[in-house]
Design an enzyme around this catalytic site. Structure first.
Site, PDB file in Angstrom:
ATOM      1  N   GLU A 214      57.698  17.018   8.321  1.00 57.00           N
ATOM      2  CA  GLU A 214      57.586  15.640   8.823  1.00 57.00           C
ATOM      3  C   GLU A 214      57.290  14.616   7.727  1.00 57.00           C
ATOM      4  O   GLU A 214      58.013  13.634   7.583  1.00 57.00           O
ATOM      5  CB  GLU A 214      56.491  15.537   9.904  1.00 57.00           C
ATOM      6  CG  GLU A 214      56.550  16.566  10.999  1.00 57.00           C
ATOM      7  CD  GLU A 214      57.689  16.393  11.975  1.00 57.00           C
ATOM      8  OE1 GLU A 214      58.668  15.694  11.647  1.00 57.00           O
ATOM      9  OE2 GLU A 214      57.603  16.991  13.072  1.00 57.00           O
TER      10      GLU A 214
ATOM     11  N   TYR B  12      62.746   8.684   3.795  1.00 54.66           N
ATOM     12  CA  TYR B  12      62.843   7.247   4.089  1.00 54.66           C
ATOM     13  C   TYR B  12      62.413   6.457   2.862  1.00 54.66           C
ATOM     14  O   TYR B  12      63.003   5.436   2.520  1.00 54.66           O
ATOM     15  CB  TYR B  12      61.976   6.857   5.288  1.00 54.66           C
ATOM     16  CG  TYR B  12      62.306   7.616   6.550  1.00 54.66           C
ATOM     17  CD1 TYR B  12      63.628   7.714   6.997  1.00 54.66           C
ATOM     18  CD2 TYR B  12      61.322   8.253   7.305  1.00 54.66           C
ATOM     19  CE1 TYR B  12      63.944   8.420   8.148  1.00 54.66           C
ATOM     20  CE2 TYR B  12      61.623   8.956   8.447  1.00 54.66           C
ATOM     21  CZ  TYR B  12      62.930   9.043   8.868  1.00 54.66           C
ATOM     22  OH  TYR B  12      63.243   9.746  10.002  1.00 54.66           O
TER      23      TYR B  12
ATOM     24  N   GLU C 247      59.262  13.117  19.205  1.00 55.82           N
ATOM     25  CA  GLU C 247      60.371  13.825  18.545  1.00 55.82           C
ATOM     26  C   GLU C 247      61.723  13.530  19.172  1.00 55.82           C
ATOM     27  O   GLU C 247      62.714  13.360  18.481  1.00 55.82           O
ATOM     28  CB  GLU C 247      60.144  15.347  18.620  1.00 55.82           C
ATOM     29  CG  GLU C 247      58.904  15.873  17.924  1.00 55.82           C
ATOM     30  CD  GLU C 247      59.113  16.064  16.440  1.00 55.82           C
ATOM     31  OE1 GLU C 247      60.230  15.877  15.961  1.00 55.82           O
ATOM     32  OE2 GLU C 247      58.125  16.392  15.757  1.00 55.82           O
TER      33      GLU C 247
HETATM   34 FE   LIG Z   1      60.076  14.455  11.273  1.00 53.86          FE
HETATM   35 FE   LIG Z   2      59.475  16.507  13.981  1.00 52.69          FE
END
Ligand SMILES: [Fe+2]
Ligand SMILES: [Fe+2]
Length: 353
Positions: free
Chosen positions: A108, A116, A190
């Site tokens: 994550e 990003y 999610e």
């Molecule tokens: Fe993620």
């Molecule tokens: Fe995730």
């Protein structure tokens, strides 16, 4: 052991993860899938996008950047607390489940949020990046969404520590409810919330623009798909352990929770997408994915079925993965080739003086 050193807790037994037996009928499958689709942010070069990015309208650049910023906030907390809390809340005997959740947790922030940032670092100047993060810290809707999600993670975390270290009495049923609610928050994050941010990169990717960033988004999306499915499976198992009466109560909570998230999400979408006149379409996409989240949690769709913009569906790179998960790594992405280090790799020629 020297006399002065004593085990802090000698009154308990420790166990090891035995992968020779299955803890359930799905965890090892998710383990394999997660590891097979591992990737690194630096594997994808973003430079080729710059000739498109540099000529985009400032309004479009703004909307694109704000979306990635929202995704960054969600992924940051999903890695820092969301996945680890769900992992910690598993009974100690579930070593394999914990490992799958911890692996997801590592993706994550260390891979998704970092990606990003890599896009920001390629597309934007430093002061523009700083300003974006300040925008996120001040945006009311984003902060409210974070509070709605992270609040349930923190509540479960607190109860886990109280229970494990006997800091306070924790009612078993209340604990299971807190655990289920944190899993629901996780699945909504999610499988639903991420998609307002995914929409715009997919919209470009579907038109053959900003393809490298789009490739990254597709890799992230492929991960989030199995994350939502896995935690959804755990949530279903837990939900089935509740009495029928309790299930009804929890389902009523879930509906109002989804509504609360969606209200914040709608305003956030308008703030970001109104300037590029796409808010209406993005809301459809989010509702479409909210229904997928409901299915992951074992429930019927919540919103009416609507057609999603075909350009965005086109942007979902079905060559490399599908929304239905479990497809293998496709031909659009090539993992960096690497080999094991050997001692000889550390023998260097002496520099010439
Ligand atoms: Fe993620
Ligand atoms: Fe995730």
């Amino acid at each position: 052991m020297p006399k002065t050193i004593q085990a802090v807790r000698a009154d308990r037994d420790y166990t090891g993860a035995n992968w020779n037996t299955h803890e359930d009928n799905f965890t090892q499958t998710f383990y394999d899938q997660n590891l097979s689709q591992f990737w690194r942010p630096e594997d994808i070069s973003l430079q080729p996008d710059l000739n498109v990015w540099n000529v985009l309208d400032p309004k479009i650049k703004r909307a694109y950047s704000l979306n990635l910023l929202v995704l960054t906030f969600l992924d940051t907390y999903q890695g820092d607390i969301g996945m680890p809390v769900v992992a910690r809340s598993m009974d100690e005997s579930f070593h394999q489940r914990k490992s799958v959740l911890n692996f997801m947790a590592a993706m994550e922030n260390a891979v998704h949020a970092k990606s990003y940032s890599n896009i920001f670092m390629t597309y934007l100047m430093n002061d523009e990046i700083d300003e974006l993060f300040v925008w996120g810290e001040k945006n009311k809707n984003l902060q409210n969404i974070m509070a709605l999600i992270v609040g349930y993670y923190e509540n479960l975390d607190k109860m886990t520590y109280q229970k494990r270290y006997e800091l306070a009495f924790v009612d078993e049923l209340e604990y299971k409810e807190a655990q289920w609610k944190a899993m629901v928050a996780s699945v909504f994050l999610e499988t639903c919330l991420f998609y307002s941010g995914f929409y715009y990169p997919l919209y470009f990717y579907g038109q053959g623009k900003l393809m490298q960033a789009g490739e990254i988004i597709n890799l992230i999306l492929r991960d989030e798909s199995i994350h939502g499915l896995y935690v959804g499976n755990l949530a279903i198992e837990l939900y089935e352990s509740f009495s029928e009466e309790k299930q009804k109560e929890l389902y009523a909570w879930l509906e109002s929770y989804l509504n609360a998230l969606y209200e914040e999400e709608k305003e956030l979408i308008e703030t970001i997408y109104d300037p590029v006149e796409l808010a209406h379409d993005v809301k459809i996409f989010v509702r479409y994915n909210a229904n997928k989240a409901m299915m992951n949690l074992g429930f019927d769709p919540f919103f009416e079925y609507e057609e999603v913009n075909p350009v965005v569906l086109n942007g979902l790179n079905t060559e490399t993965k599908t929304m239905d998960n479990f497809s293998m790594k496709g031909n659009g992405y090539q993992k960096m080739k690497s080999e094991s280090l050997k001692d000889s790799d550390f023998i260097f020629d002496q520099p010439k003086v």
